[in-house]
Design a protein around this motif. Structure first.
Motif, PDB file in Angstrom:
ATOM      1  N   ALA A 137       0.765  -1.127   0.071  1.00  0.00           N
ATOM      2  CA  ALA A 137      -0.118  -0.070  -0.088  1.00  0.00           C
ATOM      3  C   ALA A 137       0.941   1.225  -0.041  1.00  0.00           C
ATOM      4  O   ALA A 137       0.490   2.260  -0.685  1.00  0.00           O
ATOM      5  N   ALA A 138       1.876   1.230   0.754  1.00  0.00           N
ATOM      6  CA  ALA A 138       2.724   2.282   0.884  1.00  0.00           C
ATOM      7  C   ALA A 138       3.561   2.711  -0.461  1.00  0.00           C
ATOM      8  O   ALA A 138       3.831   3.722  -0.795  1.00  0.00           O
ATOM      9  N   ALA A 139       3.815   1.648  -1.401  1.00  0.00           N
ATOM     10  CA  ALA A 139       4.482   1.589  -2.593  1.00  0.00           C
ATOM     11  C   ALA A 139       3.450   1.973  -3.736  1.00  0.00           C
ATOM     12  O   ALA A 139       3.861   2.011  -4.767  1.00  0.00           O
ATOM     13  N   GLY A 140       2.258   1.862  -3.230  1.00  0.00           N
ATOM     14  CA  GLY A 140       1.133   2.363  -4.554  1.00  0.00           C
ATOM     15  C   GLY A 140       0.757   1.189  -5.052  1.00  0.00           C
ATOM     16  O   GLY A 140       0.181   1.205  -6.314  1.00  0.00           O
ATOM     17  N   ILE A 141       1.095  -0.110  -4.643  1.00  0.00           N
ATOM     18  CA  ILE A 141       0.591  -1.289  -5.252  1.00  0.00           C
ATOM     19  C   ILE A 141      -0.798  -1.574  -4.765  1.00  0.00           C
ATOM     20  O   ILE A 141      -0.862  -1.791  -3.675  1.00  0.00           O
TER      21      ILE A 141
END
Length: 262
Positions: A137-141
């Motif tokens: 989630a933090a990496a935008g996945i």
């Protein structure tokens, strides 16, 4: 706000079953959010819970009371239990004393892989799963695909480790990963200590699907064979491999580095 003091109360029995049985959570398509942080994130990002549960000792805490009052104002049923009964529902030792009962989200399965995703093959540890979800989630996945043998993504332990990441992800369970890989429109990358290519030497500026496996056995051989490429994470110390959640975080944020560099 309703106070329940009997352990024979049917609502309490139902909540205890949800708290202790993964099978019951799957069957009811409901789960428990334990603690102020998860409940607050759910209110802010998703909406109202089905039920708000609080330990009577926790009503003296302002952060708990604020959430309870917010639920009451929205006509969400709020239940108060004596502390010994509440502790039978919570898996957090010395926790704050607040639980939400929420419906497990159901996402519509995409036809094929076309956006960055994480594929999890038989991952067992709830802490590892929650950590991977949080990093993703933090990496935008946004897309997570779990095989049949992977830990239940909506269990209280995974939810606590995810720290609210679940609510910004599309999570699919009991997925046939072989079929997903075979029809993927993007590269599927699996980490391996014996791979020729380092993740730092692979173009990650576009969409890719990351494939991770069981903590001890790794990814199943047939899935490894179907992956587009195997990549390695170089390390200098005398360790054979990284923990799967640590490996995932390294991969995700190398992808973030390359995307932001471009």
């Amino acid at each position: 706000m309703k106070s329940i003091t009997s352990r024979e109360n049917p609502v309490f029995k139902e909540l205890k079953l949800l708290a202790t049985s993964s099978q019951a959570r799957r069957k009811a398509a409901r789960t428990l959010l334990d603690g102020v942080h998860l409940c607050q994130v759910y209110l802010d990002q998703v909406g109202l819970p089905t039920l708000c549960v609080v330990g009577e000792d926790s009503l003296a805490q302002q952060e708990v009371l604020a959430i309870v009052e917010r639920c009451e104002a929205a006509r969400v049923q709020c239940l108060v239990f004596p502390q010994p009964m509440y502790q039978m529902l919570s898996q957090v030792e010395h926790g704050v004393g607040l639980l939400f009962v929420v419906d497990t989200p159901r996402a519509e399965m995409p036809g094929r892989l076309s956006r960055s995703a994480v594929l999890l093959d038989n991952l067992q540890d709830p802490g590892n799963l929650g950590s991977i979800l949080r990093s993703a989630a933090a990496a935008g996945i946004e897309y997570i695909f779990c095989s049949k043998g992977t830990a239940f993504a909506w269990s209280p332990k995974v939810l606590r480790a995810g720290m609210g990441a679940h609510f910004s992800l599309h999570i699919f369970e009991n997925v046939d990963l072989q079929k997903l890989i075979d029809t993927a429109a993007i590269p599927v990358l699996a980490t391996s200590s014996h791979a020729e290519h380092r993740i730092y030497d692979v173009d990650l500026s576009g969409s890719v699907a990351w494939l991770f496996g069981h903590e001890g056995q790794g990814v199943a051989e047939e899935l490894l064979a179907a992956a587009s490429r195997r990549v390695s994470i170089p390390h200098l110390g005398p360790v054979e491999s990284l923990n799967v959640a640590a490996s995932a975080a390294v991969c995700f944020f190398e992808q973030v580095r390359q995307k932001t560099a471009h």
